[in-house]
Design a protein around this motif. Structure first.
Motif, PDB file in Angstrom:
ATOM      1  N   PRO A   1     -40.484 -18.986 -40.984  1.00  0.00           N
ATOM      2  CA  PRO A   1     -40.172 -18.680 -42.384  1.00  0.00           C
ATOM      3  C   PRO A   1     -40.090 -17.172 -42.586  1.00  0.00           C
ATOM      4  CG  PRO A   1     -41.925 -20.309 -42.223  1.00  0.00           C
ATOM      5  CD  PRO A   1     -41.716 -19.776 -40.837  1.00  0.00           C
ATOM      6  N   VAL A   2     -39.361 -16.748 -43.606  1.00  0.00           N
ATOM      7  CA  VAL A   2     -39.108 -15.326 -43.836  1.00  0.00           C
ATOM      8  C   VAL A   2     -39.481 -14.954 -45.263  1.00  0.00           C
ATOM      9  CG1 VAL A   2     -37.267 -13.593 -44.069  1.00  0.00           C
ATOM     10  CG2 VAL A   2     -37.302 -15.129 -42.090  1.00  0.00           C
ATOM     11  N   LEU A   3     -40.227 -13.854 -45.404  1.00  0.00           N
ATOM     12  CA  LEU A   3     -40.547 -13.311 -46.723  1.00  0.00           C
ATOM     13  C   LEU A   3     -39.381 -12.484 -47.227  1.00  0.00           C
ATOM     14  CD1 LEU A   3     -44.206 -12.377 -45.907  1.00  0.00           C
ATOM     15  CD2 LEU A   3     -43.542 -13.836 -47.825  1.00  0.00           C
ATOM     16  N   HIS A   4     -38.907 -12.820 -48.439  1.00  0.00           N
ATOM     17  CA  HIS A   4     -37.727 -12.161 -48.995  1.00  0.00           C
ATOM     18  C   HIS A   4     -37.905 -12.046 -50.505  1.00  0.00           C
ATOM     19  CE1 HIS A   4     -33.532 -11.171 -49.764  1.00  0.00           C
ATOM     20  NE2 HIS A   4     -33.392 -12.255 -50.503  1.00  0.00           N
ATOM     21  N   HIS A   5     -37.939 -10.799 -50.990  1.00  0.00           N
ATOM     22  CA  HIS A   5     -38.122 -10.520 -52.421  1.00  0.00           C
ATOM     23  C   HIS A   5     -39.371 -11.213 -52.973  1.00  0.00           C
ATOM     24  CE1 HIS A   5     -33.547  -9.538 -52.909  1.00  0.00           C
ATOM     25  NE2 HIS A   5     -34.224  -8.607 -52.234  1.00  0.00           N
ATOM     26  N   GLY A   6     -40.447 -11.214 -52.188  1.00  0.00           N
ATOM     27  CA  GLY A   6     -41.709 -11.776 -52.640  1.00  0.00           C
ATOM     28  C   GLY A   6     -41.834 -13.274 -52.503  1.00  0.00           C
ATOM     29  N   LEU A   7     -40.796 -13.947 -52.034  1.00  0.00           N
ATOM     30  CA  LEU A   7     -40.814 -15.394 -51.843  1.00  0.00           C
ATOM     31  C   LEU A   7     -40.711 -15.708 -50.357  1.00  0.00           C
ATOM     32  CD1 LEU A   7     -38.347 -16.427 -54.706  1.00  0.00           C
ATOM     33  CD2 LEU A   7     -40.849 -16.380 -54.801  1.00  0.00           C
ATOM     34  N   LEU A   8     -41.211 -16.876 -49.970  1.00  0.00           N
ATOM     35  CA  LEU A   8     -41.191 -17.297 -48.572  1.00  0.00           C
ATOM     36  C   LEU A   8     -40.130 -18.390 -48.415  1.00  0.00           C
ATOM     37  CD1 LEU A   8     -42.744 -16.734 -45.905  1.00  0.00           C
ATOM     38  CD2 LEU A   8     -44.162 -18.725 -46.455  1.00  0.00           C
ATOM     39  N   TYR A   9     -39.167 -18.148 -47.502  1.00  0.00           N
ATOM     40  CA  TYR A   9     -38.052 -19.081 -47.306  1.00  0.00           C
ATOM     41  C   TYR A   9     -38.166 -19.762 -45.952  1.00  0.00           C
ATOM     42  CZ  TYR A   9     -35.610 -17.158 -51.365  1.00  0.00           C
ATOM     43  OH  TYR A   9     -35.265 -16.778 -52.643  1.00  0.00           O
ATOM     44  N   LEU A  10     -37.823 -21.040 -45.937  1.00  0.00           N
ATOM     45  CA  LEU A  10     -37.835 -21.863 -44.737  1.00  0.00           C
ATOM     46  C   LEU A  10     -36.437 -22.442 -44.559  1.00  0.00           C
ATOM     47  CD1 LEU A  10     -39.806 -23.002 -42.565  1.00  0.00           C
ATOM     48  CD2 LEU A  10     -40.215 -24.943 -44.093  1.00  0.00           C
ATOM     49  N   LEU A  11     -35.898 -22.381 -43.335  1.00  0.00           N
ATOM     50  CA  LEU A  11     -34.514 -22.759 -43.078  1.00  0.00           C
ATOM     51  C   LEU A  11     -34.412 -24.170 -42.513  1.00  0.00           C
ATOM     52  CD1 LEU A  11     -31.497 -21.860 -42.857  1.00  0.00           C
ATOM     53  CD2 LEU A  11     -32.045 -21.102 -40.524  1.00  0.00           C
ATOM     54  N   GLY A  12     -33.475 -24.951 -43.054  1.00  0.00           N
ATOM     55  CA  GLY A  12     -33.144 -26.258 -42.520  1.00  0.00           C
ATOM     56  C   GLY A  12     -31.925 -26.183 -41.631  1.00  0.00           C
ATOM     57  N   VAL A  13     -31.777 -27.137 -40.716  1.00  0.00           N
ATOM     58  CA  VAL A  13     -30.650 -27.099 -39.789  1.00  0.00           C
ATOM     59  C   VAL A  13     -29.331 -27.393 -40.492  1.00  0.00           C
ATOM     60  CG1 VAL A  13     -32.089 -27.716 -37.819  1.00  0.00           C
ATOM     61  CG2 VAL A  13     -30.984 -29.531 -39.151  1.00  0.00           C
ATOM     62  N   ASP A  14     -29.388 -27.936 -41.712  1.00  0.00           N
ATOM     63  CA  ASP A  14     -28.163 -28.190 -42.470  1.00  0.00           C
ATOM     64  C   ASP A  14     -27.796 -27.029 -43.382  1.00  0.00           C
ATOM     65  OD1 ASP A  14     -30.195 -28.395 -44.297  1.00  0.00           O
ATOM     66  OD2 ASP A  14     -29.660 -30.395 -45.035  1.00  0.00           O
ATOM     67  N   GLY A  15     -28.509 -25.906 -43.266  1.00  0.00           N
ATOM     68  CA  GLY A  15     -28.187 -24.734 -44.070  1.00  0.00           C
ATOM     69  C   GLY A  15     -28.949 -24.639 -45.377  1.00  0.00           C
ATOM     70  N   ARG A  16     -29.662 -25.710 -45.738  1.00  0.00           N
ATOM     71  CA  ARG A  16     -30.440 -25.652 -46.975  1.00  0.00           C
ATOM     72  C   ARG A  16     -31.720 -24.841 -46.765  1.00  0.00           C
ATOM     73  NH1 ARG A  16     -31.949 -31.138 -49.270  1.00  0.00           N
ATOM     74  NH2 ARG A  16     -32.281 -31.607 -47.061  1.00  0.00           N
ATOM     75  N   LEU A  17     -32.354 -24.495 -47.879  1.00  0.00           N
ATOM     76  CA  LEU A  17     -33.551 -23.675 -47.842  1.00  0.00           C
ATOM     77  C   LEU A  17     -34.673 -24.337 -48.637  1.00  0.00           C
ATOM     78  CD1 LEU A  17     -31.856 -20.243 -48.561  1.00  0.00           C
ATOM     79  CD2 LEU A  17     -32.955 -20.858 -46.398  1.00  0.00           C
ATOM     80  N   ALA A  18     -35.908 -24.080 -48.211  1.00  0.00           N
ATOM     81  CA  ALA A  18     -37.083 -24.385 -49.030  1.00  0.00           C
ATOM     82  C   ALA A  18     -37.721 -23.050 -49.383  1.00  0.00           C
ATOM     83  CB  ALA A  18     -38.068 -25.266 -48.266  1.00  0.00           C
ATOM     84  N   VAL A  19     -38.286 -22.940 -50.599  1.00  0.00           N
ATOM     85  CA  VAL A  19     -38.817 -21.666 -51.059  1.00  0.00           C
ATOM     86  C   VAL A  19     -40.228 -21.866 -51.608  1.00  0.00           C
ATOM     87  CG1 VAL A  19     -37.776 -21.929 -53.360  1.00  0.00           C
ATOM     88  CG2 VAL A  19     -38.355 -19.644 -52.502  1.00  0.00           C
ATOM     89  N   TYR A  20     -41.071 -20.864 -51.367  1.00  0.00           N
ATOM     90  CA  TYR A  20     -42.465 -20.906 -51.831  1.00  0.00           C
ATOM     91  C   TYR A  20     -42.772 -19.619 -52.598  1.00  0.00           C
ATOM     92  CZ  TYR A  20     -47.485 -19.951 -51.487  1.00  0.00           C
ATOM     93  OH  TYR A  20     -48.777 -19.592 -51.757  1.00  0.00           O
ATOM     94  N   ASP A  21     -43.380 -19.783 -53.766  1.00  0.00           N
ATOM     95  CA  ASP A  21     -43.820 -18.673 -54.603  1.00  0.00           C
ATOM     96  C   ASP A  21     -45.334 -18.584 -54.501  1.00  0.00           C
ATOM     97  OD1 ASP A  21     -44.542 -16.883 -56.594  1.00  0.00           O
ATOM     98  OD2 ASP A  21     -43.165 -17.681 -58.089  1.00  0.00           O
ATOM     99  N   ASP A  22     -45.855 -17.444 -54.008  1.00  0.00           N
ATOM    100  CA  ASP A  22     -47.287 -17.326 -53.769  1.00  0.00           C
ATOM    101  C   ASP A  22     -48.093 -17.313 -55.062  1.00  0.00           C
ATOM    102  OD1 ASP A  22     -49.401 -17.153 -51.912  1.00  0.00           O
ATOM    103  OD2 ASP A  22     -49.652 -15.026 -52.397  1.00  0.00           O
ATOM    104  N   ASN A  23     -47.441 -17.127 -56.194  1.00  0.00           N
ATOM    105  CA  ASN A  23     -48.133 -17.227 -57.481  1.00  0.00           C
ATOM    106  C   ASN A  23     -48.359 -18.675 -57.886  1.00  0.00           C
ATOM    107  OD1 ASN A  23     -48.291 -14.392 -57.963  1.00  0.00           O
ATOM    108  ND2 ASN A  23     -46.122 -14.402 -58.536  1.00  0.00           N
TER     109      ASN A  23
END
Length: 340
Positions: A158-180
């Motif tokens: 997963p990659v931290l980007h603009h304060g959010l954590l992104y997780l990559l799917g093999v179909d190009g979709r993303l999951a996002v996590y907000d630490d707040n």
């Protein structure tokens, strides 16, 4: 040779090799029982540090500057370990009684995140204390897998980007996590949908200019594509040029850097070697924030770069996408950027 670029080493008598000129590839058979080697694609040499991290049965998770994060299994108990590669200091986080992690990432904001992907996405957070230790893990609420699914790419952190954590799917979709909103965990997005390319390996990263990007690679090398997320339309857009930058990928850490080394510009490097390089025994030394490999033997000679002929690399043009034929994959490895 490097007096102009490495000011804190001008008075050094022994030969030395700046460790921050380009990212280097940490590789070892077992982090806790074997010496650690750093492969430099610039010198085409292995710099072997005799000291080990005392973390047997450990798995590399992520690297952030001189900090390395590992998962260590001992007596059927899994512990996340935070290590300083220069000093060798190791800090254990609390053992995991509830779950294991598929990914672990370290944030420069003194936070560490562990992600589980089996059955349902779940995230845990640990916060670093002022004395260098860690507080206990805090977990998001467990959600049964009845919501949107994401087939996660197993080769990219997963990659931290603009304060959010992104997780990559093999179909190009993303999951996002907000630490707040720790309790909510990951939210699977409907978009972007697909890359438009069929590939085998997927690597998510943030560029040196703060863009969320991904590298897509075929099983034997070509085709190789780099895409950038258009965050207004939430679509992946193909990147035609690296604009003089260099991309180091193929491990759980992918990093893009600017470099003044001409033959490394507009190139993508991945840990496959055409021949095993010379190994030099060294100390890894920090002098006022500048890290260098200092040979233990003063007889070690210093040479210029190897011009990238012995590690697999390519550009984005179709004529540059060579295959992986006759290369040796450095399996247990991760890119480390001491420039951070």
């Amino acid at each position: 040779m490097f007096a102009a670029t490495c000011k804190h080493w001008r008075s050094a008598v022994s030969p030395f090799y700046p460790a921050w000129l380009t990212p280097v590839l940490l590789n070892t058979v077992d982090v806790g029982t074997a010496c650690i080697r750093y492969y430099s694609p610039y010198y085409h040499k292995n710099f072997e540090v005799f000291r080990t991290l005392q973390t047997p049965n450990a798995k590399l998770c992520c690297a952030n500057g001189r900090r390395l994060t590992l998962c260590q299994l001992a007596d059927m108990e899994l512990t996340v370990v935070d290590a300083d590669l220069v000093t060798g200091d190791v800090y254990d986080l609390y053992s995991l009684e509830r779950t294991s992690f598929a990914f672990v990432v370290y944030s420069s904001s003194k936070r560490m995140f562990g992600i589980g992907v089996i059955g349902a996405l779940q995230i845990a957070r640990a916060i670093e204390s002022d004395d260098g230790g860690w507080y206990g893990w805090e977990f998001s609420e467990f959600k049964y897998p009845d919501g949107p699914k994401l087939d996660v790419s197993p080769k990219t952190n997963p990659v931290l980007h603009h304060g959010l954590l992104y997780l990559l799917g093999v179909d190009g979709r993303l999951a996002v996590y907000d630490d707040n909103r720790l309790e909510e965990g990951f939210q699977v997005l409907d978009m972007p949908k697909g890359f438009g390319f069929e590939c085998d390996d997927y690597y998510l990263f943030e560029s040196d200019e703060g863009e969320l990007m991904a590298l897509l690679m075929g099983r034997r090398g070509p085709p190789v594509h780099v895409v950038k997320l258009n965050e207004q339309r939430m679509e992946w857009e193909k990147v035609e040029s690296l604009e003089g930058r260099t991309l180091f990928t193929g491990t759980l850490t992918t990093t893009m850097v600017k470099t003044t080394v001409k033959w490394m510009q507009d190139k993508i490097f991945t840990p496959r070697l055409y021949n095993w390089p010379e190994t030099i025994l060294v100390d890894l030394v920090d002098r006022e924030g500048e890290v260098a490999f200092v040979p233990i033997s003063t007889a070690a000679a210093q040479h210029g770069g190897a011009r990238g002929t012995t590690i697999w690399n390519c550009g984005l043009g179709p004529q540059e996408a060579s295959e992986f034929w006759e290369t040796m994959k450095v399996d247990y490895s991760i890119w480390v950027n001491f420039r951070n």
